[in-house]
Design an enzyme around this catalytic site. Structure first.
Site, PDB file in Angstrom:
ATOM      1  N   GLY A   1     -42.113  34.825 164.270  1.00 48.54           N
ATOM      2  CA  GLY A   1     -42.714  34.796 162.947  1.00 48.54           C
ATOM      3  C   GLY A   1     -42.807  33.398 162.375  1.00 48.54           C
ATOM      4  O   GLY A   1     -43.733  33.082 161.614  1.00 48.54           O
TER       5      GLY A   1
ATOM      6  N   TYR B   1     -39.741  31.631 152.866  1.00 51.30           N
ATOM      7  CA  TYR B   1     -39.665  32.899 153.595  1.00 51.30           C
ATOM      8  C   TYR B   1     -39.650  32.724 155.108  1.00 51.30           C
ATOM      9  O   TYR B   1     -39.989  31.679 155.631  1.00 51.30           O
ATOM     10  CB  TYR B   1     -40.692  33.917 153.143  1.00 51.30           C
ATOM     11  N   GLU B   2     -39.192  33.794 155.772  1.00 55.93           N
ATOM     12  CA  GLU B   2     -38.949  33.811 157.225  1.00 55.93           C
ATOM     13  C   GLU B   2     -38.036  32.668 157.662  1.00 55.93           C
ATOM     14  O   GLU B   2     -38.243  32.036 158.693  1.00 55.93           O
ATOM     15  CB  GLU B   2     -40.269  33.827 157.993  1.00 55.93           C
ATOM     16  N   GLY B   3     -37.034  32.429 156.838  1.00 56.21           N
ATOM     17  CA  GLY B   3     -36.055  31.384 157.106  1.00 56.21           C
ATOM     18  C   GLY B   3     -36.341  30.143 156.290  1.00 56.21           C
ATOM     19  O   GLY B   3     -37.360  29.490 156.496  1.00 56.21           O
TER      20      GLY B   3
END
Length: 380
Positions: free
Chosen positions: A242, A362-364
């Protein structure tokens, strides 16, 4: 490394660029203001193969590679990051997770609809107290024999209100820590599954972001993904891919800002000439172009690693860390080059600047990416 795109890659890039310009650009400001994204545009992206880019054609996907995926993501993100994040979540988190780790029955039931855009998916990991710390899942899934009983809350879920299929991470055995976490497939409409109000966000306002609540939701055993305790590994493997998608989104946001700034600088005059002829502006454009090119190389390198079947955890983290930084910095510069007009919605750059910030979260978060990179470097 060969940095030349194939004829097929160029055709894919041009198709995404054409769709972004002809379909996404009209109405993008209104969608941002009203926090809406039309289902019709999602359907069209599905018809073009954008919702299941890397999925095997036998499951309804396009069967393309990761390089094609990042090219599509960049072009969509230049115009509308709210559209591209839907594509990213559906591809990188939901379709990838199901194709890589789901059973054949799960793929036939869910993946075939998600890959075509007939349905859309959501990935549910973050919680009020478990964003970056994915090991601290408060959502529980109690094993009841034939089913799991799911209880808890998930926050900041992209596609949260419009999705049909949800991949939910929950704790089954707290004593086992991260080895007691599982991943489940939930469907909209399950009893006890409630969608909260839409979040009123700074950026990507056209995307659908909600809190989800689970109150004694019965999830059939066959809806668990992988073996018991596989959930944390599933989440980490899925997020790794992702990050390439979000890195490509950040790259597109930055490139979109640059293209608008370049065009404006050739039209706007000050002190008797176009502002691009002033060194202050010309040097800004030079820095923007260089930073964006560097980010593009990192994103492409990560995609190439993925296509080669090699470990891309570090490359994906580096691409996301750097591309998101470039997106934030260069959209600010795009606004600056536009001057007062940059603060006005009709020139688009203020929206790109607002959209850029989330790519660092987001996503880390960027801080998490540094943890991933540093751990990898220290192992070498």
């Amino acid at each position: 490394m060969d940095f030349n795109l194939t004829e097929e890659h160029l055709m894919i890039r041009d198709a995404a660029r054409d769709f972004a310009q002809t379909e996404l650009l009209p109405g993008v400001i209104e969608r941002d203001e009203k926090q809406q994204f039309p289902n019709e545009l999602v359907r069209k992206m599905g018809e073009l193969g954008f919702m299941g880019v890397m999925v095997d054609p036998k499951y309804g996907g396009s069967g393309m590679d990761a390089v094609s995926y990042v090219l599509i993501m960049e072009e969509l993100s230049k115009i509308d990051a709210s559209a591209s994040v839907m594509v990213s979540v559906n591809n990188s988190l939901v379709c990838y997770g199901l194709e890589a780790y789901g059973t054949e029955e799960q793929k036939q039931k869910y993946l075939t609809k998600l890959a075509t855009g007939e349905q859309i998916g959501a990935f549910c990991l973050s919680e009020p107290e478990a964003g970056s710390d994915a090991t601290s899942q408060a959502t529980t899934a109690e094993d009841k024999g034939d089913y799991y009983l799911l209880n808890g809350t998930k926050n900041w879920i992209t596609n949260g209100g419009r999705a049909d299929t949800y991949l939910v991470i929950a704790q089954t055995d707290r004593e086992k820590g991260h080895r007691g976490i599982n991943a489940f497939i939930l469907e909209k409409g399950m009893e006890g599954f409630h969608v909260g109000p839409k979040e009123d966000k700074l950026g990507i306002r056209g995307s659908d972001t909600h809190t989800l609540q689970f109150n004694d939701v019965k999830v059939p055993k066959e809806n668990r993904i992988g073996e018991d305790g596989f959930g944390f590994k599933f989440a980490m493997k899925t997020l790794s891919g992702g990050r390439i998608g979000i890195a490509a989104q950040a790259l597109g946001i930055a490139a979109g800002g640059y293209e608008l700034a370049l065009k404006y600088s050739k039209e706007r005059k000050a002190f008797g000439t176009e502002i691009c002829n002033h060194q202050a502006i010309a040097f800004k454009l030079a820095d923007m172009y260089t930073e964006i090119a560097a980010a593009r190389h990192l994103v492409m390198a990560a995609a190439c690693k993925k296509d080669a079947g090699e470990n891309y955890d570090r490359e994906g983290a580096m691409a996301k860390l750097y591309a998101s930084k470039v997106a934030m910095e260069q959209t600010v510069e795009a606004v600056q080059i536009h001057g007062g007009n940059g603060f006005v919605k009709e020139y688009h750059v203020e929206r790109l600047m607002r959209d850029a910030k989330i790519t660092q979260i987001y996503e880390g978060t960027s801080e998490i990416q540094k943890i991933v990179i540093s751990r990898s470097v220290l192992k070498d």
